[in-house]
Motif scaffolding. Structure first.
Motif, mmCIF file in Angstrom:
data_model
loop_
_atom_site.group_PDB
_atom_site.id
_atom_site.type_symbol
_atom_site.label_atom_id
_atom_site.label_comp_id
_atom_site.label_asym_id
_atom_site.label_seq_id
_atom_site.Cartn_x
_atom_site.Cartn_y
_atom_site.Cartn_z
ATOM 1 N N ILE A 91 0.878 -1.167 0.000
ATOM 2 C CA ILE A 91 0.000 0.000 0.000
ATOM 3 C C ILE A 91 0.915 1.216 0.000
ATOM 4 C CG2 ILE A 91 -1.847 1.222 1.217
ATOM 5 C CD1 ILE A 91 -2.433 -1.528 2.594
ATOM 6 N N TYR A 92 0.700 2.125 -0.941
ATOM 7 C CA TYR A 92 1.560 3.301 -1.044
ATOM 8 C C TYR A 92 0.714 4.559 -1.181
ATOM 9 C CZ TYR A 92 0.677 3.087 -6.079
ATOM 10 O OH TYR A 92 0.073 3.071 -7.303
ATOM 11 N N ASN A 93 1.347 5.711 -0.940
ATOM 12 C CA ASN A 93 0.663 6.983 -1.077
ATOM 13 C C ASN A 93 0.554 7.317 -2.561
ATOM 14 O OD1 ASN A 93 0.713 10.064 -1.452
ATOM 15 N ND2 ASN A 93 0.096 9.812 0.681
ATOM 16 N N LYS A 94 -0.651 7.623 -2.988
ATOM 17 C CA LYS A 94 -0.936 7.893 -4.400
ATOM 18 C C LYS A 94 -0.046 9.003 -4.972
ATOM 19 C CE LYS A 94 -4.882 9.368 -7.199
ATOM 20 N NZ LYS A 94 -6.329 9.639 -7.137
ATOM 21 N N TYR A 95 0.227 10.029 -4.185
ATOM 22 C CA TYR A 95 0.976 11.179 -4.680
ATOM 23 C C TYR A 95 2.467 11.114 -4.362
ATOM 24 C CZ TYR A 95 -3.737 12.842 -5.262
ATOM 25 O OH TYR A 95 -5.041 12.941 -5.628
ATOM 26 N N ASN A 96 2.836 10.239 -3.444
ATOM 27 C CA ASN A 96 4.252 10.074 -3.110
ATOM 28 C C ASN A 96 4.517 8.595 -2.836
ATOM 29 O OD1 ASN A 96 6.873 10.182 -2.289
ATOM 30 N ND2 ASN A 96 6.572 11.822 -0.805
ATOM 31 N N PRO A 97 4.760 7.803 -3.885
ATOM 32 C CA PRO A 97 4.917 6.357 -3.729
ATOM 33 C C PRO A 97 6.157 5.926 -2.944
ATOM 34 C CG PRO A 97 4.820 6.973 -6.059
ATOM 35 C CD PRO A 97 4.774 8.222 -5.269
ATOM 36 N N ASP A 98 7.006 6.889 -2.575
ATOM 37 C CA ASP A 98 8.149 6.535 -1.720
ATOM 38 C C ASP A 98 7.687 6.157 -0.317
ATOM 39 O OD1 ASP A 98 10.102 6.853 -3.657
ATOM 40 O OD2 ASP A 98 10.283 9.000 -3.271
ATOM 41 N N TYR A 99 6.481 6.564 0.053
ATOM 42 C CA TYR A 99 5.893 6.161 1.330
ATOM 43 C C TYR A 99 5.032 4.937 1.063
ATOM 44 C CZ TYR A 99 7.463 10.476 3.446
ATOM 45 O OH TYR A 99 8.240 11.484 3.940
ATOM 46 N N PHE A 100 5.433 3.802 1.634
ATOM 47 C CA PHE A 100 4.745 2.548 1.361
ATOM 48 C C PHE A 100 4.787 1.641 2.589
ATOM 49 C CE2 PHE A 100 9.158 1.820 0.569
ATOM 50 C CZ PHE A 100 9.382 0.519 0.979
ATOM 51 N N ILE A 101 3.865 0.704 2.618
ATOM 52 C CA ILE A 101 3.806 -0.323 3.666
ATOM 53 C C ILE A 101 3.552 -1.646 2.951
ATOM 54 C CG2 ILE A 101 2.536 -1.190 5.654
ATOM 55 C CD1 ILE A 101 1.700 1.735 6.187
ATOM 56 N N ILE A 102 4.345 -2.642 3.264
ATOM 57 C CA ILE A 102 4.132 -3.976 2.700
ATOM 58 C C ILE A 102 3.434 -4.825 3.750
ATOM 59 C CG2 ILE A 102 5.212 -6.050 1.785
ATOM 60 C CD1 ILE A 102 7.414 -4.320 0.706
ATOM 61 N N ASP A 103 2.349 -5.437 3.345
ATOM 62 C CA ASP A 103 1.593 -6.292 4.258
ATOM 63 C C ASP A 103 2.086 -7.729 4.099
ATOM 64 O OD1 ASP A 103 -0.165 -7.578 5.891
ATOM 65 O OD2 ASP A 103 -1.961 -6.706 5.001
ATOM 66 N N PHE A 104 3.006 -8.120 4.966
ATOM 67 C CA PHE A 104 3.582 -9.461 4.896
ATOM 68 C C PHE A 104 2.645 -10.527 5.449
ATOM 69 C CE2 PHE A 104 7.458 -6.866 4.732
ATOM 70 C CZ PHE A 104 8.030 -7.400 3.585
ATOM 71 N N THR A 105 1.485 -10.124 5.971
ATOM 72 C CA THR A 105 0.537 -11.102 6.511
ATOM 73 C C THR A 105 -0.470 -11.562 5.466
ATOM 74 O OG1 THR A 105 -0.993 -9.392 7.293
ATOM 75 C CG2 THR A 105 0.721 -10.116 8.832
ATOM 76 N N LYS A 106 -0.429 -10.971 4.262
ATOM 77 C CA LYS A 106 -1.388 -11.337 3.221
ATOM 78 C C LYS A 106 -0.686 -11.705 1.912
ATOM 79 C CE LYS A 106 -4.992 -8.454 5.139
ATOM 80 N NZ LYS A 106 -5.757 -7.226 4.998
ATOM 81 N N PRO A 107 -0.115 -12.912 1.870
ATOM 82 C CA PRO A 107 0.506 -13.356 0.612
ATOM 83 C C PRO A 107 -0.571 -13.776 -0.385
ATOM 84 C CG PRO A 107 0.616 -15.088 2.233
ATOM 85 C CD PRO A 107 0.021 -13.894 2.929
ATOM 86 N N ASP A 108 -0.220 -13.837 -1.660
ATOM 87 C CA ASP A 108 -1.166 -14.320 -2.665
ATOM 88 C C ASP A 108 -1.339 -15.834 -2.507
ATOM 89 O OD1 ASP A 108 1.075 -15.487 -3.826
ATOM 90 O OD2 ASP A 108 1.199 -14.049 -5.450
ATOM 91 N N ASP A 109 -2.272 -16.410 -3.249
ATOM 92 C CA ASP A 109 -2.594 -17.837 -3.092
ATOM 93 C C ASP A 109 -1.417 -18.758 -3.420
ATOM 94 O OD1 ASP A 109 -5.140 -17.277 -2.202
ATOM 95 O OD2 ASP A 109 -6.054 -17.443 -4.189
ATOM 96 N N ILE A 110 -0.639 -18.399 -4.433
ATOM 97 C CA ILE A 110 0.508 -19.233 -4.814
ATOM 98 C C ILE A 110 1.535 -19.262 -3.682
ATOM 99 C CG2 ILE A 110 2.463 -19.428 -6.410
ATOM 100 C CD1 ILE A 110 0.572 -18.162 -8.539
ATOM 101 N N LEU A 111 1.823 -18.094 -3.123
ATOM 102 C CA LEU A 111 2.783 -18.024 -2.022
ATOM 103 C C LEU A 111 2.222 -18.693 -0.767
ATOM 104 C CD1 LEU A 111 5.493 -17.148 -0.932
ATOM 105 C CD2 LEU A 111 4.532 -14.871 -0.521
ATOM 106 N N LYS A 112 0.935 -18.558 -0.547
ATOM 107 C CA LYS A 112 0.304 -19.208 0.608
ATOM 108 C C LYS A 112 0.502 -20.727 0.535
ATOM 109 C CE LYS A 112 -3.488 -17.118 1.650
ATOM 110 N NZ LYS A 112 -4.900 -16.704 1.655
ATOM 111 N N LEU A 154 1.220 -19.880 11.077
ATOM 112 C CA LEU A 154 2.158 -20.682 10.286
ATOM 113 C C LEU A 154 3.606 -20.349 10.654
ATOM 114 C CD1 LEU A 154 0.609 -20.693 6.684
ATOM 115 C CD2 LEU A 154 0.494 -22.472 8.437
ATOM 116 N N SER A 155 3.876 -19.080 10.908
ATOM 117 C CA SER A 155 5.229 -18.673 11.307
ATOM 118 C C SER A 155 5.638 -19.299 12.634
ATOM 119 C CB SER A 155 5.323 -17.150 11.408
ATOM 120 O OG SER A 155 5.194 -16.577 10.143
ATOM 121 N N MET A 156 4.674 -19.430 13.537
ATOM 122 C CA MET A 156 4.972 -20.082 14.818
ATOM 123 C C MET A 156 5.443 -21.509 14.580
ATOM 124 S SD MET A 156 4.453 -18.096 17.365
ATOM 125 C CE MET A 156 3.622 -16.594 17.747
#
Length: 194
Positions: A91-112, A154-156
Motif C-alpha cells: 500500500i503506497y501513497n498515491k501522490y508520493n509512492p516513496d511512502y509505502f507499507i508492505i503487508d507481509f501477513t497477506k501473501p497471494d494464493d501461490i505463495l500461501k 504458520l510462522s509459529m
C-alpha cells in the motif's frame, strides 16, 4: 563525565526506540491519507537487505528493506525466508509512492501454498513436536492453523525451534506458549492420531 553518559543513554533510547516508532507512525499516516494498493515482488536478497519492486501510477519503484538475517538466510517480518519472486501486497501513497507499507501477513494464493508446504516439511521432519501427526492430516491441520491464526500461526510452526536471539517475534520460547493456546490445542487434538 556523567553528563556524557546520560546523553549517550538518551541518544540510544531515542535512536533505537522512539525514532523507529515515530518513523513508522508517520509513514502509516502519509500512506493512509491517499492509499493505493499494488503488488510488491522480491527481486533480490543480500544479507540483511531485501530488494522489492512494485508498480505505481508513475511507473516502477525499487526499494530496499532491512530484515533479519541468520544461518545464511534472510527472514521477512512475517518469520518466513525471503525468496526471489515472492509477492506481497503493498500500500503506497498515491501522490508520493516513496511512502509505502508492505503487508507481509497477506501473501497471494501461490505463495500461501508455498508457505503451507514449507510448514508441512517442518512437521514431517519433527512429528514428535506435533503429537506425531501424520503427513496427510498435517496438511489439513496447517490449513486450519492458517484460517484460525493467519500467517502468524504458520510462522509459529515454521520457527518452532528457532533460538529467541535469532528471531524475537517467532521462536521456540514463543512457540512454547503458543502451544498452550486452547484453540491451537483443539486443532492439534482434532488431527492427532490415537
Amino acid at each position: 563525565m556523567k553528563t556524557g553518559m546520560i546523553w549517550a543513554i538518551l541518544f540510544t533510547i531515542f535512536s533505537n526506540i522512539i525514532y523507529p516508532f515515530l518513523s513508522t507512525s508517520y509513514t502509516k499516516f502519509i500512506v493512509f491519507k491517499n492509499p493505493l494498493e499494488s503488488v510488491a515482488s522480491i527481486n533480490y536478497t543480500l544479507g540483511y537487505q531485501v530488494g522489492i519492486v512494485y508498480q505505481t501510477l508513475y511507473g516502477e519503484k525499487r526499494k530496499e528493506l532491512r530484515c533479519n538475517y541468520f544461518n545464511e538466510t534472510t527472514y521477512l517480518p512475517n518469520g518466513f525466508p525471503a525468496y526471489k519472486s515472492d509477492t506481497y501486497t503493498v500500500i503506497y501513497n498515491k501522490y508520493n509512492p516513496d511512502y509505502f507499507i508492505i503487508d507481509f501477513t497477506k501473501p497471494d494464493d501461490i505463495l500461501k501454498d508455498k508457505l503451507l508446504k514449507s510448514c508441512l516439511e517442518v512437521i514431517t521432519r519433527e512429528p514428535e513436536k506435533f503429537n506425531n501427526i501424520s503427513r496427510e492430516k498435517a496438511s489439513y491441520f496447517l490449513k486450519d492453523i492458517m484460517n484460525h491464526f493467519g500467517i502468524n500461526g504458520l510462522s509459529m510452526i515454521y520457527n518452532h525451534s528457532t533460538k529467541f536471539y535469532h528471531n524475537i517475534k517467532y521462536n521456540s520460547l514463543v512457540f512454547y506458549f503458543f502451544k498452550k493456546n486452547k484453540s491451537y490445542r483443539n486443532l492439534l487434538d482434532k488431527y492427532t492420531e490415537n
